[in-house]
Design a protein around this motif. Structure first.
Motif, PDB file in Angstrom:
ATOM      1  N   GLU A 225      -6.606   3.551  -9.803  1.00 50.20           N
ATOM      2  CA  GLU A 225      -7.586   2.740 -10.530  1.00 50.20           C
ATOM      3  C   GLU A 225      -7.598   1.297 -10.031  1.00 50.20           C
ATOM      4  N   THR A 226      -6.428   0.741  -9.761  1.00 47.09           N
ATOM      5  CA  THR A 226      -6.302  -0.660  -9.377  1.00 47.09           C
ATOM      6  C   THR A 226      -6.677  -0.918  -7.925  1.00 47.09           C
ATOM      7  N   TYR A 227      -6.207  -0.063  -7.020  1.00 44.86           N
ATOM      8  CA  TYR A 227      -6.321  -0.368  -5.599  1.00 44.86           C
ATOM      9  C   TYR A 227      -7.356   0.419  -4.812  1.00 44.86           C
ATOM     10  N   ALA A 228      -7.931   1.459  -5.380  1.00 46.57           N
ATOM     11  CA  ALA A 228      -8.766   2.299  -4.534  1.00 46.57           C
ATOM     12  C   ALA A 228     -10.080   2.751  -5.132  1.00 46.57           C
ATOM     13  N   PHE A 229     -10.176   2.862  -6.413  1.00 47.62           N
ATOM     14  CA  PHE A 229     -11.349   3.494  -7.006  1.00 47.62           C
ATOM     15  C   PHE A 229     -12.444   2.482  -7.269  1.00 47.62           C
ATOM     16  N   PRO A 230     -13.678   2.740  -6.916  1.00 43.92           N
ATOM     17  CA  PRO A 230     -14.173   3.856  -6.111  1.00 43.92           C
ATOM     18  C   PRO A 230     -14.370   3.497  -4.644  1.00 43.92           C
ATOM     19  N   GLU A 231     -14.263   2.231  -4.311  1.00 38.71           N
ATOM     20  CA  GLU A 231     -14.647   1.781  -2.970  1.00 38.71           C
ATOM     21  C   GLU A 231     -13.748   2.265  -1.836  1.00 38.71           C
ATOM     22  N   ARG A 232     -12.465   2.485  -2.092  1.00 37.84           N
ATOM     23  CA  ARG A 232     -11.526   2.765  -1.006  1.00 37.84           C
ATOM     24  C   ARG A 232     -10.854   4.134  -1.132  1.00 37.84           C
ATOM     25  N   ILE A 233     -11.539   5.074  -1.705  1.00 37.88           N
ATOM     26  CA  ILE A 233     -10.952   6.399  -1.923  1.00 37.88           C
ATOM     27  C   ILE A 233     -10.437   7.013  -0.618  1.00 37.88           C
ATOM     28  N   MET A 234     -11.283   7.132   0.380  1.00 34.80           N
ATOM     29  CA  MET A 234     -10.877   7.782   1.629  1.00 34.80           C
ATOM     30  C   MET A 234      -9.823   6.957   2.363  1.00 34.80           C
ATOM     31  N   GLU A 235      -9.919   5.652   2.295  1.00 40.32           N
ATOM     32  CA  GLU A 235      -8.996   4.770   3.016  1.00 40.32           C
ATOM     33  C   GLU A 235      -7.604   4.726   2.380  1.00 40.32           C
ATOM     34  N   VAL A 236      -7.541   4.660   1.075  1.00 40.74           N
ATOM     35  CA  VAL A 236      -6.278   4.455   0.390  1.00 40.74           C
ATOM     36  C   VAL A 236      -5.737   5.719  -0.268  1.00 40.74           C
ATOM     37  N   ILE A 237      -6.598   6.553  -0.783  1.00 41.19           N
ATOM     38  CA  ILE A 237      -6.165   7.666  -1.619  1.00 41.19           C
ATOM     39  C   ILE A 237      -5.924   8.948  -0.845  1.00 41.19           C
ATOM     40  N   VAL A 238      -6.882   9.397  -0.080  1.00 38.29           N
ATOM     41  CA  VAL A 238      -6.760  10.701   0.572  1.00 38.29           C
ATOM     42  C   VAL A 238      -5.717  10.628   1.694  1.00 38.29           C
ATOM     43  N   ASP A 239      -4.732  11.504   1.614  1.00 39.76           N
ATOM     44  CA  ASP A 239      -3.684  11.569   2.614  1.00 39.76           C
ATOM     45  C   ASP A 239      -4.306  11.952   3.963  1.00 39.76           C
ATOM     46  N   PRO A 240      -4.189  11.077   4.970  1.00 40.95           N
ATOM     47  CA  PRO A 240      -4.843  11.328   6.257  1.00 40.95           C
ATOM     48  C   PRO A 240      -4.329  12.579   6.977  1.00 40.95           C
ATOM     49  N   THR A 241      -3.162  13.063   6.661  1.00 42.10           N
ATOM     50  CA  THR A 241      -2.646  14.259   7.328  1.00 42.10           C
ATOM     51  C   THR A 241      -3.339  15.528   6.851  1.00 42.10           C
ATOM     52  N   THR A 242      -4.147  15.424   5.778  1.00 38.57           N
ATOM     53  CA  THR A 242      -4.825  16.617   5.264  1.00 38.57           C
ATOM     54  C   THR A 242      -6.258  16.725   5.747  1.00 38.57           C
ATOM     55  N   ILE A 243      -6.748  15.709   6.420  1.00 42.79           N
ATOM     56  CA  ILE A 243      -8.155  15.699   6.836  1.00 42.79           C
ATOM     57  C   ILE A 243      -8.322  16.398   8.163  1.00 42.79           C
TER      58      ILE A 243
ATOM     59  N   GLY B  40      -6.805  15.942 -13.992  1.00 40.41           N
ATOM     60  CA  GLY B  40      -7.135  14.777 -13.165  1.00 40.41           C
ATOM     61  C   GLY B  40      -5.933  14.290 -12.372  1.00 40.41           C
ATOM     62  N   ILE B  41      -4.772  14.278 -13.005  1.00 38.89           N
ATOM     63  CA  ILE B  41      -3.552  13.882 -12.307  1.00 38.89           C
ATOM     64  C   ILE B  41      -3.228  14.886 -11.212  1.00 38.89           C
ATOM     65  N   LEU B  42      -3.401  16.174 -11.499  1.00 33.65           N
ATOM     66  CA  LEU B  42      -3.173  17.208 -10.493  1.00 33.65           C
ATOM     67  C   LEU B  42      -4.095  16.999  -9.292  1.00 33.65           C
ATOM     68  N   VAL B  43      -5.363  16.689  -9.528  1.00 32.95           N
ATOM     69  CA  VAL B  43      -6.314  16.452  -8.428  1.00 32.95           C
ATOM     70  C   VAL B  43      -5.875  15.237  -7.612  1.00 32.95           C
ATOM     71  N   LEU B  44      -5.462  14.164  -8.291  1.00 35.46           N
ATOM     72  CA  LEU B  44      -4.973  12.988  -7.559  1.00 35.46           C
ATOM     73  C   LEU B  44      -3.771  13.351  -6.697  1.00 35.46           C
ATOM     74  N   GLU B  45      -2.885  14.182  -7.224  1.00 34.66           N
ATOM     75  CA  GLU B  45      -1.724  14.593  -6.446  1.00 34.66           C
ATOM     76  C   GLU B  45      -2.133  15.434  -5.242  1.00 34.66           C
ATOM     77  N   LEU B  46      -3.111  16.309  -5.436  1.00 35.57           N
ATOM     78  CA  LEU B  46      -3.607  17.103  -4.307  1.00 35.57           C
ATOM     79  C   LEU B  46      -4.175  16.206  -3.211  1.00 35.57           C
ATOM     80  N   LEU B  47      -4.874  15.151  -3.595  1.00 36.20           N
ATOM     81  CA  LEU B  47      -5.514  14.268  -2.618  1.00 36.20           C
ATOM     82  C   LEU B  47      -4.534  13.303  -1.960  1.00 36.20           C
ATOM     83  N   THR B  48      -3.610  12.762  -2.745  1.00 32.77           N
ATOM     84  CA  THR B  48      -2.718  11.716  -2.233  1.00 32.77           C
ATOM     85  C   THR B  48      -1.410  12.250  -1.675  1.00 32.77           C
ATOM     86  N   ARG B  49      -1.014  13.430  -2.118  1.00 35.50           N
ATOM     87  CA  ARG B  49       0.304  14.008  -1.834  1.00 35.50           C
ATOM     88  C   ARG B  49       1.417  13.138  -2.409  1.00 35.50           C
TER      89      ARG B  49
END
Length: 129
Positions: A111-129, A83-92
């Protein structure tokens, strides 16, 4: 690496973990699941996981917190690390990234700032999309 490539790596890694945990007798616990232990081919496909046989270790940020308190290594620990590896892949971000304030770890940040409502906005690194 684009988001789709990152997701494919995550799928390849979970396939390897599934094999180690459910097809081997006895089940094999990897115990040091992290990006640098994922072996990729030229097409960015993960085929195996590097490890040091017989050496019990773990990397800060990737091992489950209960290992710090003497809990026995288990396949569930590998699931946490995955799970941590997946978070690292998504967030860089590294799991104990210096950009995180107040000694917060990446898992708690997500968990505090993004899950689940703001995943794409806060978590996924925009340079990978």
């Amino acid at each position: 690496m684009h988001l789709i490539q990152r997701l494919n790596v995550a799928i390849n890694v979970v396939d390897v973990l599934e094999y180690l945990h459910h097809s081997c007798q006895p089940p094999i616990v990897h115990y040091d699941m992290k990006p640098s232990n994922v072996l990729l081919d030229d097409d960015m496909n993960a085929h195996s996981l590097a490890t040091s046989v017989g050496v019990i270790k773990g990397t800060n940020g990737y091992v489950p917190p209960e290992y710090d308190f003497g809990s026995k290594m288990s396949t569930m620990g590998d699931v946490y690390s995955y799970g941590i590896l997946v978070l690292e892949l998504l967030t860089r971000m590294r799991p104990v990234d210096e950009s995180l304030k107040d000694d917060m770890i990446m898992r708690k940040f997500v968990e505090t700032y993004a899950f689940p409502e703001r995943i794409m906005e806060v978590i996924v690194d925009p340079t990978t999309i």
